[in-house]
Design an enzyme around this catalytic site. Sequence first.
Site, PDB file in Angstrom:
ATOM      1  N   HIS A  35       0.820  -1.218   0.000  1.00 27.07           N
ATOM      2  CA  HIS A  35       0.000   0.000   0.000  1.00 27.07           C
ATOM      3  C   HIS A  35       0.857   1.273   0.000  1.00 27.07           C
ATOM      4  O   HIS A  35       0.350   2.362   0.223  1.00 27.07           O
ATOM      5  CB  HIS A  35      -0.981   0.015   1.180  1.00 27.07           C
ATOM      6  CG  HIS A  35      -2.138  -0.922   1.001  1.00 27.07           C
ATOM      7  ND1 HIS A  35      -3.379  -0.510   0.594  1.00 27.07           N
ATOM      8  CD2 HIS A  35      -2.228  -2.262   1.167  1.00 27.07           C
ATOM      9  CE1 HIS A  35      -4.185  -1.555   0.520  1.00 27.07           C
ATOM     10  NE2 HIS A  35      -3.509  -2.638   0.856  1.00 27.07           N
ATOM     11  N   ASP A  37       2.529   2.126  -2.744  1.00 22.31           N
ATOM     12  CA  ASP A  37       2.646   2.610  -4.128  1.00 22.31           C
ATOM     13  C   ASP A  37       1.788   3.845  -4.378  1.00 22.31           C
ATOM     14  O   ASP A  37       2.252   4.834  -4.943  1.00 22.31           O
ATOM     15  CB  ASP A  37       2.358   1.507  -5.140  1.00 22.31           C
ATOM     16  CG  ASP A  37       1.012   0.819  -4.988  1.00 22.31           C
ATOM     17  OD1 ASP A  37       0.330   1.048  -3.964  1.00 22.31           O
ATOM     18  OD2 ASP A  37       0.647   0.047  -5.893  1.00 22.31           O
ATOM     19  N   ASP A 170       1.668  -3.078  -9.662  1.00 21.09           N
ATOM     20  CA  ASP A 170       1.336  -4.348 -10.294  1.00 21.09           C
ATOM     21  C   ASP A 170       1.722  -4.371 -11.769  1.00 21.09           C
ATOM     22  O   ASP A 170       2.348  -5.316 -12.252  1.00 21.09           O
ATOM     23  CB  ASP A 170      -0.155  -4.631 -10.151  1.00 21.09           C
ATOM     24  CG  ASP A 170      -0.573  -4.791  -8.706  1.00 21.09           C
ATOM     25  OD1 ASP A 170       0.317  -4.923  -7.840  1.00 21.09           O
ATOM     26  OD2 ASP A 170      -1.790  -4.780  -8.438  1.00 21.09           O
TER      27      ASP A 170
END
Length: 381
Positions: A35, A37, A170
């Site tokens: 979390h 990013d 991702d």
Amino acid sequence: MTVATSAAGAFRDAYGTEPEGLWAAPGRVNLIGEHTDYNDGFVLPFALPQHVVAAAAPADGPGWTVCSTFAEGAVTFTDTEPGGVEGWAGYVAGVVWALREAGFEVPPARIAFASDVPVGAGVSSSAALESAALTALVELGGLDLPVADRPALAQRAENVYVGAPTGIMDQSASIRCTEGRALFLDCRSLQVEQIPFDLAAAGLAILIVNSNAPHQHVDGEYGARRKACEEAARILGVPALRDVTPAGLEAALARLDDEVMRRRVQHIVTENQRVLDTVELLRAGRIRQIGPLMTASHASMRDDFEITVGQVDVAVEAALAAGAYGARMTGGGFGGCVLALIDADRADETTAAVERAYAEHGYTAPTAWSAVPGPGAARLA
């Protein structure tokens, strides 16, 4: 049968001809940095050996037709405005939309997908799908889109078209990872460094335990965490929580009235530092010593960010009791997978320990496999 063979076979079955090429993009796990990013922070993912493969060829008429081995029927679309295509095909339509929004002439195409990336396990099956579609379409159309610019475009497809408020990690991992390395990504500057992560040479392995607990990204909990972080940054007067340093954490927390928000901030600030510390250890070849950082990351996700569930907590505890050097949940949370850093010859023993713990708690049995860092998106044939 390999995933590539399945994709090529699905193409022949659906379209009656051979594909022009096969393109693969991997799922990913995040070694550490959860979390961070979307808070302009630091992450350290690596690519999995599991892939989504796109078998593709140009189409004669307008529009795009997609099918897959994981859903019945083909989907054809010409209008790619957000909301026009739903379900799994929406991720592909989102990529076409994002390319066109960026000014590219996207070639009409027929694509068949196959995948062995676990769905709902927090290993970014959606980013792998987007990245495989993007890589295929860029090459089919001869589009001038540098690799470094592709993750942001794929992220835009997921954020705007699909409506999932994910950060850029991702897609960056699926597109930019390299074999035998972890991808150190600065999510603000988008600078990357390929960090050596040769587990085999150190006699180690990363055991991935799929908790088999339901995992959803497009939900209120993920969005609520992101909103809390953005609101905290606004109150603290910084562009993002990445700008709060460990040295300034105590003073920052004192300026926040909400206890939940304080815990969220504490996780992000300490997690960013754990990423930096992990990178330094890996640069020095001290892989075993990252274990305590992994375990501390899990505790922070459990207690401060509150995104773990019973299954992942039990898997972490069982792996550590079986001798793992460190263990943590990976992914957005509320299910998904656990990573355990173990001696390479202890995979079966560690897996058995987690299975016993699950049986004692009455949980659905987990699945586990060992993973080594693999390459990012590429053409296979």
